[in-house]
Design a protein around this motif. Structure first.
Motif, PDB file in Angstrom:
ATOM      1  N   VAL A 214       0.855  -1.188   0.000  1.00  0.00           N
ATOM      2  CA  VAL A 214       0.000   0.000   0.000  1.00  0.00           C
ATOM      3  C   VAL A 214       0.890   1.237   0.000  1.00  0.00           C
ATOM      4  CG1 VAL A 214      -1.772   1.301   1.241  1.00  0.00           C
ATOM      5  CG2 VAL A 214      -1.845  -1.196   1.207  1.00  0.00           C
ATOM      6  N   CYS A 215       0.595   2.174  -0.898  1.00  0.00           N
ATOM      7  CA  CYS A 215       1.352   3.413  -0.966  1.00  0.00           C
ATOM      8  C   CYS A 215       0.928   4.340   0.175  1.00  0.00           C
ATOM      9  CB  CYS A 215       1.135   4.104  -2.316  1.00  0.00           C
ATOM     10  SG  CYS A 215       1.995   5.689  -2.475  1.00  0.00           S
ATOM     11  N   ALA A 216       1.921   4.913   0.882  1.00  0.00           N
ATOM     12  CA  ALA A 216       1.645   5.801   2.010  1.00  0.00           C
ATOM     13  C   ALA A 216       2.244   7.188   1.795  1.00  0.00           C
ATOM     14  CB  ALA A 216       2.193   5.194   3.299  1.00  0.00           C
ATOM     15  N   ASN A 217       2.498   7.551   0.560  1.00  0.00           N
ATOM     16  CA  ASN A 217       3.046   8.875   0.249  1.00  0.00           C
ATOM     17  C   ASN A 217       1.899   9.801  -0.118  1.00  0.00           C
ATOM     18  OD1 ASN A 217       4.453  11.115  -0.545  1.00  0.00           O
ATOM     19  ND2 ASN A 217       5.768  10.048  -2.020  1.00  0.00           N
ATOM     20  N   GLU A 218       1.637  10.803   0.717  1.00  0.00           N
ATOM     21  CA  GLU A 218       0.508  11.690   0.484  1.00  0.00           C
ATOM     22  C   GLU A 218       0.662  12.529  -0.777  1.00  0.00           C
ATOM     23  OE1 GLU A 218       0.079  14.456   3.613  1.00  0.00           O
ATOM     24  OE2 GLU A 218       2.173  15.083   3.627  1.00  0.00           O
ATOM     25  N   GLN A 219       1.897  12.644  -1.285  1.00  0.00           N
ATOM     26  CA  GLN A 219       2.134  13.416  -2.491  1.00  0.00           C
ATOM     27  C   GLN A 219       2.129  12.554  -3.746  1.00  0.00           C
ATOM     28  OE1 GLN A 219       5.867  15.335  -1.568  1.00  0.00           O
ATOM     29  NE2 GLN A 219       4.845  17.083  -0.609  1.00  0.00           N
ATOM     30  N   ALA A 220       1.947  11.265  -3.586  1.00  0.00           N
ATOM     31  CA  ALA A 220       1.926  10.360  -4.729  1.00  0.00           C
ATOM     32  C   ALA A 220       0.500  10.195  -5.239  1.00  0.00           C
ATOM     33  CB  ALA A 220       2.509   9.003  -4.343  1.00  0.00           C
ATOM     34  N   PRO A 221       0.309   9.943  -6.520  1.00  0.00           N
ATOM     35  CA  PRO A 221      -1.051   9.761  -7.047  1.00  0.00           C
ATOM     36  C   PRO A 221      -1.730   8.492  -6.558  1.00  0.00           C
ATOM     37  CG  PRO A 221       0.593   9.305  -8.745  1.00  0.00           C
ATOM     38  CD  PRO A 221       1.333   9.886  -7.589  1.00  0.00           C
ATOM     39  N   ASP A 222      -0.955   7.531  -6.037  1.00  0.00           N
ATOM     40  CA  ASP A 222      -1.531   6.268  -5.569  1.00  0.00           C
ATOM     41  C   ASP A 222      -1.590   6.193  -4.050  1.00  0.00           C
ATOM     42  OD1 ASP A 222      -1.854   5.250  -8.160  1.00  0.00           O
ATOM     43  OD2 ASP A 222       0.245   4.657  -8.246  1.00  0.00           O
ATOM     44  N   ASP A 223      -1.571   7.331  -3.367  1.00  0.00           N
ATOM     45  CA  ASP A 223      -1.606   7.339  -1.907  1.00  0.00           C
ATOM     46  C   ASP A 223      -2.844   6.611  -1.397  1.00  0.00           C
ATOM     47  OD1 ASP A 223      -1.028   8.026   0.773  1.00  0.00           O
ATOM     48  OD2 ASP A 223      -2.363   9.759   0.631  1.00  0.00           O
ATOM     49  N   GLY A 224      -2.633   5.655  -0.478  1.00  0.00           N
ATOM     50  CA  GLY A 224      -3.730   4.899   0.100  1.00  0.00           C
ATOM     51  C   GLY A 224      -4.257   3.793  -0.788  1.00  0.00           C
ATOM     52  N   ARG A 225      -3.555   3.471  -1.861  1.00  0.00           N
ATOM     53  CA  ARG A 225      -4.019   2.447  -2.789  1.00  0.00           C
ATOM     54  C   ARG A 225      -3.023   1.286  -2.849  1.00  0.00           C
ATOM     55  NH1 ARG A 225      -6.027   6.085  -8.001  1.00  0.00           N
ATOM     56  NH2 ARG A 225      -7.661   7.251  -6.889  1.00  0.00           N
ATOM     57  N   VAL A 226      -3.549   0.141  -3.249  1.00  0.00           N
ATOM     58  CA  VAL A 226      -2.705  -1.040  -3.403  1.00  0.00           C
ATOM     59  C   VAL A 226      -1.909  -0.919  -4.696  1.00  0.00           C
ATOM     60  CG1 VAL A 226      -2.676  -3.539  -3.659  1.00  0.00           C
ATOM     61  CG2 VAL A 226      -4.301  -2.473  -2.083  1.00  0.00           C
ATOM     62  N   VAL A 227      -0.602  -1.112  -4.601  1.00  0.00           N
ATOM     63  CA  VAL A 227       0.284  -1.041  -5.771  1.00  0.00           C
ATOM     64  C   VAL A 227       1.140  -2.301  -5.798  1.00  0.00           C
ATOM     65  CG1 VAL A 227       0.354   1.479  -5.861  1.00  0.00           C
ATOM     66  CG2 VAL A 227       2.003   0.255  -4.451  1.00  0.00           C
ATOM     67  N   SER A 228       1.535  -2.706  -6.985  1.00  0.00           N
ATOM     68  CA  SER A 228       2.440  -3.846  -7.111  1.00  0.00           C
ATOM     69  C   SER A 228       3.864  -3.393  -6.822  1.00  0.00           C
ATOM     70  CB  SER A 228       2.346  -4.449  -8.515  1.00  0.00           C
ATOM     71  OG  SER A 228       2.803  -3.520  -9.491  1.00  0.00           O
ATOM     72  N   TYR A 229       4.717  -4.345  -6.434  1.00  0.00           N
ATOM     73  CA  TYR A 229       6.096  -4.005  -6.110  1.00  0.00           C
ATOM     74  C   TYR A 229       6.843  -3.444  -7.315  1.00  0.00           C
ATOM     75  CZ  TYR A 229       5.744  -6.249  -1.543  1.00  0.00           C
ATOM     76  OH  TYR A 229       5.392  -6.561  -0.254  1.00  0.00           O
ATOM     77  N   ASP A 230       6.468  -3.869  -8.528  1.00  0.00           N
ATOM     78  CA  ASP A 230       7.142  -3.367  -9.722  1.00  0.00           C
ATOM     79  C   ASP A 230       6.401  -2.194 -10.354  1.00  0.00           C
ATOM     80  OD1 ASP A 230       5.045  -4.985 -10.347  1.00  0.00           O
ATOM     81  OD2 ASP A 230       6.127  -6.282 -11.736  1.00  0.00           O
ATOM     82  N   HIS A 231       5.460  -1.588  -9.612  1.00  0.00           N
ATOM     83  CA  HIS A 231       4.861  -0.327 -10.026  1.00  0.00           C
ATOM     84  C   HIS A 231       5.822   0.803  -9.647  1.00  0.00           C
ATOM     85  CE1 HIS A 231       1.641   2.423 -11.091  1.00  0.00           C
ATOM     86  NE2 HIS A 231       1.733   3.016  -9.911  1.00  0.00           N
ATOM     87  N   GLY A 232       5.487   2.029  -9.966  1.00  0.00           N
ATOM     88  CA  GLY A 232       6.361   3.128  -9.600  1.00  0.00           C
ATOM     89  C   GLY A 232       5.789   4.462 -10.026  1.00  0.00           C
ATOM     90  N   CYS A 233       6.353   5.536  -9.471  1.00  0.00           N
ATOM     91  CA  CYS A 233       5.959   6.891  -9.850  1.00  0.00           C
ATOM     92  C   CYS A 233       7.122   7.826  -9.560  1.00  0.00           C
ATOM     93  CB  CYS A 233       4.697   7.337  -9.110  1.00  0.00           C
ATOM     94  SG  CYS A 233       4.963   7.664  -7.348  1.00  0.00           S
ATOM     95  N   GLY A 234       6.966   9.086  -9.890  1.00  0.00           N
ATOM     96  CA  GLY A 234       8.026  10.054  -9.690  1.00  0.00           C
ATOM     97  C   GLY A 234       8.215  10.512  -8.273  1.00  0.00           C
ATOM     98  N   ALA A 235       7.352  10.049  -7.338  1.00  0.00           N
ATOM     99  CA  ALA A 235       7.466  10.462  -5.934  1.00  0.00           C
ATOM    100  C   ALA A 235       8.178   9.417  -5.100  1.00  0.00           C
ATOM    101  CB  ALA A 235       6.074  10.749  -5.367  1.00  0.00           C
ATOM    102  N   HIS A 236       9.110   8.683  -5.705  1.00  0.00           N
ATOM    103  CA  HIS A 236       9.871   7.648  -4.993  1.00  0.00           C
ATOM    104  C   HIS A 236      10.689   8.279  -3.869  1.00  0.00           C
ATOM    105  CE1 HIS A 236      12.685   4.325  -4.350  1.00  0.00           C
ATOM    106  NE2 HIS A 236      11.804   3.552  -4.967  1.00  0.00           N
ATOM    107  N   SER A 237      10.817   7.564  -2.765  1.00  0.00           N
ATOM    108  CA  SER A 237      11.481   8.129  -1.581  1.00  0.00           C
ATOM    109  C   SER A 237      12.971   8.346  -1.787  1.00  0.00           C
ATOM    110  CB  SER A 237      11.272   7.195  -0.384  1.00  0.00           C
ATOM    111  OG  SER A 237      11.892   5.931  -0.616  1.00  0.00           O
ATOM    112  N   GLU A 238      13.588   7.639  -2.720  1.00  0.00           N
ATOM    113  CA  GLU A 238      15.033   7.735  -2.885  1.00  0.00           C
ATOM    114  C   GLU A 238      15.444   8.639  -4.044  1.00  0.00           C
ATOM    115  OE1 GLU A 238      16.586   6.405  -0.381  1.00  0.00           O
ATOM    116  OE2 GLU A 238      14.577   5.774   0.229  1.00  0.00           O
TER     117      GLU A 238
END
Length: 285
Positions: A214-238
């Motif tokens: 589950v994505c827990a980044n409030e600035q990510a478009p998938d915040d609070g949603r189930v995502v696959s491990y090989d999904h991704g977005c530009g708001a990665h923590s690293e």
């Protein structure tokens, strides 16, 4: 031996029914006065059963036609009308095919207070463990064994009347993995890293945790949603923040040294005017 003569049945349409065009037109005119056009032909449905087709002049039914079925009973001389109906043709505008409610229902259709029970014998669900079993009771321990079983079951997340079946779990994995929060999403294809290495990913429990979190980044478009491990977005923590990644650009450099002289004037001007225009070119350095 006496030879028996059998009469042959006619294989063509019944002549009396074919000639009953006026009778069919009158029946159609009774159903739709003033809307009956030319006779478009007939179809032989069965023995002594013919359907005459008439064009309709109603502008709301372009491409439709009136079908009047006439019939002549066996050994009868008179032709009677059996059915009058308005039918669509090949060019008629029709409504979309009817789809059952259960198939056209969308998750967004469920509003506050709405009830959506699962269908009977839903293969996505199997019976669970609710604790209402004949657990052994030992008077010596005062029922401690049964209490321990219930405690362990509660810790494991049991206690529900029904749980996901293998079929329901497989359908869920396929739906999530092939959706907008799987690896094939355009957002994931352009991401600099995957969710598996992101610090904002919360793990799930059970066998499904091997594929999803589950994505827990409030600035990510998938915040609070189930995502696959090989999904991704530009708001990665690293991801390291840079001016380029944030969309910032340095201010433009203007060259104020060079300029062009442009003459402007016309027949209505008393004197010509010389205008200096600054050429904005990037600094070669």
């Amino acid at each position: 031996m006496t030879a028996t003569t059998r009469s042959r049945r006619s294989t063509g349409p019944d002549p009396a029914c074919v000639e009953a065009v006026d009778l069919a037109r009158a029946a159609a005119a009774e159903a739709a006065p003033g809307e009956i056009g030319d006779h478009l032909g007939f179809d032989s449905e069965d023995e002594r059963l013919v359907t005459h087709r008439f064009a309709t002049t109603n502008p709301a039914y372009v491409g439709w036609h009136w079908a009047v079925t006439v019939v002549r009973a066996s050994r009868a001389k008179e032709v009677t009308v059996s059915e009058v109906v308005l039918l669509p043709g090949e060019t008629a505008v029709l409504a979309p095919p009817w789809v059952p409610w259960a198939e056209r229902f969308q998750p967004s259709d469920l509003g506050p207070g709405d009830i959506l029970p699962p269908p009977e014998n839903d293969d996505r669900l199997v019976p669970g463990w609710t604790g209402e079993t004949d657990a052994p009771y030992d008077p010596a321990d005062g029922g401690a064994y049964a209490d321990t079983v219930a405690s362990v079951a509660d810790e494991l997340g049991l206690g529900r009347a029904r749980v996901l079946s293998p079929v329901g779990r497989a359908d869920t994995v396929d739906r999530w993995y092939s959706g907008d929060r799987g690896p094939e999403a355009p957002l994931a294809a352009a991401a600099p890293a995957q969710c598996a290495t992101c610090g904002f990913l919360l793990p799930l429990a059970g066998s499904i945790a091997r594929v999803f979190g589950v994505c827990a980044n409030e600035q990510a478009p998938d915040d609070g949603r189930v995502v696959s491990y090989d999904h991704g977005c530009g708001a990665h923590s690293e991801i390291v923040a840079t001016a380029a990644s944030l969309g910032e650009r340095p201010p433009p450099v203007l060259d104020h040294v060079e300029y062009d002289l442009v003459e402007r004037g016309g027949p209505q001007d008393e004197t010509d005017e010389v205008v200096v225009e600054v050429v904005t070119e990037p600094d070669p350095e």
